[in-house]
Design a protein around this motif. Sequence first.
Motif, mmCIF file in Angstrom:
data_model
loop_
_atom_site.group_PDB
_atom_site.id
_atom_site.type_symbol
_atom_site.label_atom_id
_atom_site.label_comp_id
_atom_site.label_asym_id
_atom_site.label_seq_id
_atom_site.Cartn_x
_atom_site.Cartn_y
_atom_site.Cartn_z
ATOM 1 N N ASP A 56 26.395 24.457 -64.827
ATOM 2 C CA ASP A 56 27.665 25.157 -64.625
ATOM 3 C C ASP A 56 28.560 24.299 -63.744
ATOM 4 O O ASP A 56 28.087 23.594 -62.852
ATOM 5 N N ALA A 57 29.870 24.376 -63.973
ATOM 6 C CA ALA A 57 30.804 23.556 -63.199
ATOM 7 C C ALA A 57 32.108 24.308 -62.970
ATOM 8 O O ALA A 57 32.493 25.176 -63.749
ATOM 9 N N THR A 58 32.788 23.951 -61.894
ATOM 10 C CA THR A 58 34.083 24.561 -61.590
ATOM 11 C C THR A 58 35.240 23.777 -62.181
ATOM 12 O O THR A 58 36.373 24.231 -62.151
ATOM 13 N N GLY A 59 34.958 22.581 -62.708
ATOM 14 C CA GLY A 59 36.010 21.745 -63.279
ATOM 15 C C GLY A 59 35.593 21.178 -64.618
ATOM 16 O O GLY A 59 34.540 21.518 -65.154
ATOM 17 N N ALA A 60 36.426 20.296 -65.161
ATOM 18 C CA ALA A 60 36.148 19.669 -66.448
ATOM 19 C C ALA A 60 35.172 18.510 -66.250
ATOM 20 O O ALA A 60 35.495 17.528 -65.581
ATOM 21 N N ILE A 61 33.977 18.625 -66.812
ATOM 22 C CA ILE A 61 32.965 17.581 -66.652
ATOM 23 C C ILE A 61 32.285 17.298 -67.987
ATOM 24 O O ILE A 61 32.333 18.104 -68.916
ATOM 25 N N PHE A 62 31.682 16.130 -68.075
ATOM 26 C CA PHE A 62 30.796 15.777 -69.174
ATOM 27 C C PHE A 62 29.420 15.518 -68.581
ATOM 28 O O PHE A 62 29.295 14.864 -67.539
ATOM 29 N N VAL A 63 28.390 16.036 -69.230
ATOM 30 C CA VAL A 63 27.029 15.914 -68.721
ATOM 31 C C VAL A 63 26.129 15.336 -69.806
ATOM 32 O O VAL A 63 26.292 15.664 -70.985
ATOM 33 N N TYR A 64 25.214 14.486 -69.412
ATOM 34 C CA TYR A 64 24.199 14.012 -70.343
ATOM 35 C C TYR A 64 22.874 13.893 -69.601
ATOM 36 O O TYR A 64 22.828 13.842 -68.359
ATOM 37 N N ALA A 65 21.802 13.881 -70.362
ATOM 38 C CA ALA A 65 20.480 13.641 -69.799
ATOM 39 C C ALA A 65 19.930 12.339 -70.361
ATOM 40 O O ALA A 65 20.260 11.938 -71.478
ATOM 41 N N SER A 66 19.109 11.684 -69.587
ATOM 42 C CA SER A 66 18.394 10.497 -70.034
ATOM 43 C C SER A 66 16.904 10.766 -69.842
ATOM 44 O O SER A 66 16.425 10.856 -68.711
ATOM 45 N N LYS A 67 16.213 10.956 -70.958
ATOM 46 C CA LYS A 67 14.784 11.248 -70.920
ATOM 47 C C LYS A 67 14.025 9.945 -71.142
ATOM 48 O O LYS A 67 14.164 9.305 -72.181
ATOM 49 N N LEU A 68 13.213 9.543 -70.159
ATOM 50 C CA LEU A 68 12.568 8.232 -70.191
ATOM 51 C C LEU A 68 11.068 8.340 -70.436
ATOM 52 O O LEU A 68 10.401 9.251 -69.927
ATOM 53 N N ASP A 69 10.561 7.406 -71.215
ATOM 54 C CA ASP A 69 9.122 7.206 -71.347
ATOM 55 C C ASP A 69 8.658 6.478 -70.089
ATOM 56 O O ASP A 69 9.135 5.387 -69.785
ATOM 57 N N ASN A 70 7.722 7.058 -69.345
ATOM 58 C CA ASN A 70 7.317 6.472 -68.074
ATOM 59 C C ASN A 70 6.564 5.154 -68.219
ATOM 60 O O ASN A 70 6.471 4.386 -67.259
ATOM 61 N N VAL A 71 6.006 4.880 -69.403
ATOM 62 C CA VAL A 71 5.275 3.629 -69.609
ATOM 63 C C VAL A 71 6.231 2.500 -69.979
ATOM 64 O O VAL A 71 6.182 1.412 -69.407
ATOM 65 N N THR A 72 7.133 2.752 -70.949
ATOM 66 C CA THR A 72 8.017 1.691 -71.447
ATOM 67 C C THR A 72 9.411 1.718 -70.834
ATOM 68 O O THR A 72 10.181 0.781 -71.002
ATOM 69 N N SER A 73 9.762 2.816 -70.159
ATOM 70 C CA SER A 73 11.118 3.058 -69.640
ATOM 71 C C SER A 73 12.142 3.243 -70.757
ATOM 72 O O SER A 73 13.354 3.183 -70.511
ATOM 73 N N ASP A 74 11.687 3.450 -71.985
ATOM 74 C CA ASP A 74 12.606 3.658 -73.107
ATOM 75 C C ASP A 74 13.338 4.989 -72.919
ATOM 76 O O ASP A 74 12.698 6.030 -72.796
ATOM 77 N N PRO A 75 14.690 4.975 -72.886
ATOM 78 C CA PRO A 75 15.435 6.203 -72.647
ATOM 79 C C PRO A 75 15.928 6.858 -73.939
ATOM 80 O O PRO A 75 16.221 6.190 -74.923
ATOM 81 N N SER A 76 16.013 8.177 -73.908
ATOM 82 C CA SER A 76 16.689 8.934 -74.963
ATOM 83 C C SER A 76 17.908 9.599 -74.337
ATOM 84 O O SER A 76 17.798 10.325 -73.349
ATOM 85 N N TYR A 77 19.067 9.343 -74.918
ATOM 86 C CA TYR A 77 20.332 9.867 -74.411
ATOM 87 C C TYR A 77 20.611 11.207 -75.084
ATOM 88 O O TYR A 77 20.705 11.288 -76.309
ATOM 89 N N VAL A 78 20.701 12.271 -74.281
ATOM 90 C CA VAL A 78 20.927 13.615 -74.813
ATOM 91 C C VAL A 78 22.230 14.153 -74.228
ATOM 92 O O VAL A 78 22.273 14.549 -73.054
ATOM 93 N N PRO A 79 23.326 14.167 -74.997
ATOM 94 C CA PRO A 79 24.611 14.632 -74.460
ATOM 95 C C PRO A 79 24.738 16.151 -74.496
ATOM 96 O O PRO A 79 24.081 16.824 -75.299
ATOM 97 N N SER A 80 25.597 16.668 -73.642
ATOM 98 C CA SER A 80 25.834 18.119 -73.602
ATOM 99 C C SER A 80 26.781 18.577 -74.695
ATOM 100 O O SER A 80 27.033 19.775 -74.818
ATOM 101 N N THR A 81 27.307 17.660 -75.493
ATOM 102 C CA THR A 81 28.310 17.991 -76.502
ATOM 103 C C THR A 81 27.708 18.238 -77.891
ATOM 104 O O THR A 81 28.443 18.341 -78.873
ATOM 105 N N LEU A 82 26.385 18.324 -78.002
ATOM 106 C CA LEU A 82 25.773 18.617 -79.289
ATOM 107 C C LEU A 82 26.238 19.979 -79.796
ATOM 108 O O LEU A 82 26.365 20.933 -79.023
#
Length: 283
Positions: free
Chosen positions: A25-51
């Motif tokens: 939740d936010a009081t202003g205009a924001i964009f949010v994303y998550a970066s889910k990482l594999d702990n072994v390889t550090s490979d990230p998955s980018y998950v935006p809030s705009t889906l």
Amino acid sequence: SATQVNAANRIAGLGDVDLFSALVDATGAIFVYASKLDNVTSDPSYVPSTLVARTQQWIDGVGAVPGAGGTFFRSNLSITNRNASPAEVAIDYVPRGSGVPAATQSITIGAESTRFFQDAVTELFPVVGGAGTFILRTSTATPVVAWARTFNDRDLSGTLGQFIPAFGTEDLIGAQGAILQGLSESGGFRTNLGIVNVSAGAAALTVEVWSRDGVKIGEKTYHVGAGQTAFIGRVMLDVSGRQDISDAYLRLKASTSNALYAWASYVDNRSTDQTFVRPLPIE
């Protein structure tokens, strides 16, 4: 300005958990994303809030299938119901090369809840297997948000994969065409192409390869049957015959407007790490 919150689950007081969702939740205009990482390889998955939440959507490029060089690819599947009532979701699985679903599964997702499948094809469609496309359908009252991640499962050595957003009818290639940008065909990288025909008739996609200097270096047309998908490995080599193309783009022209979707997978030849590239419509 921007800020980064590491280990969001711990910041929220949740502690270590296998799976969770984040509501921001936010009081202003924001964009949010998550970066889910594999702990072994550090490979990230980018998950935006705009889906986008939809009542019908497709996810191509999923599977449980061996690949080249001893690789084995699996797919996660995440489905979120943001509604105040449960959602009944029908999931069709269309194997690559087929125009009709091989099987259908129906699942229930509780109100404001998420279902996550670690190895979706094996868990939902163990008899079918292989590679293919998910089609998700719900009632008009309960649209859901869906995405997948297809990855090379290297067991104890971790995973390397790509985030795959679902697409809807608004993402189909229109009369002006679309582009897939930032691609290469070289000793270090290769580009694969996926094509999905969601219509009831056959369609064709003309693929042009353009260099970073704006020079057209090849063209080829691919034909896709009604409801079918096509997968072209090393598509720029297939179209142009060249193996030394860097920072190029594909221009896509569909024979029928709003019938086809296309995506690219930009692959590191050494690590097999993949980047999913969405089509950008030409206005």
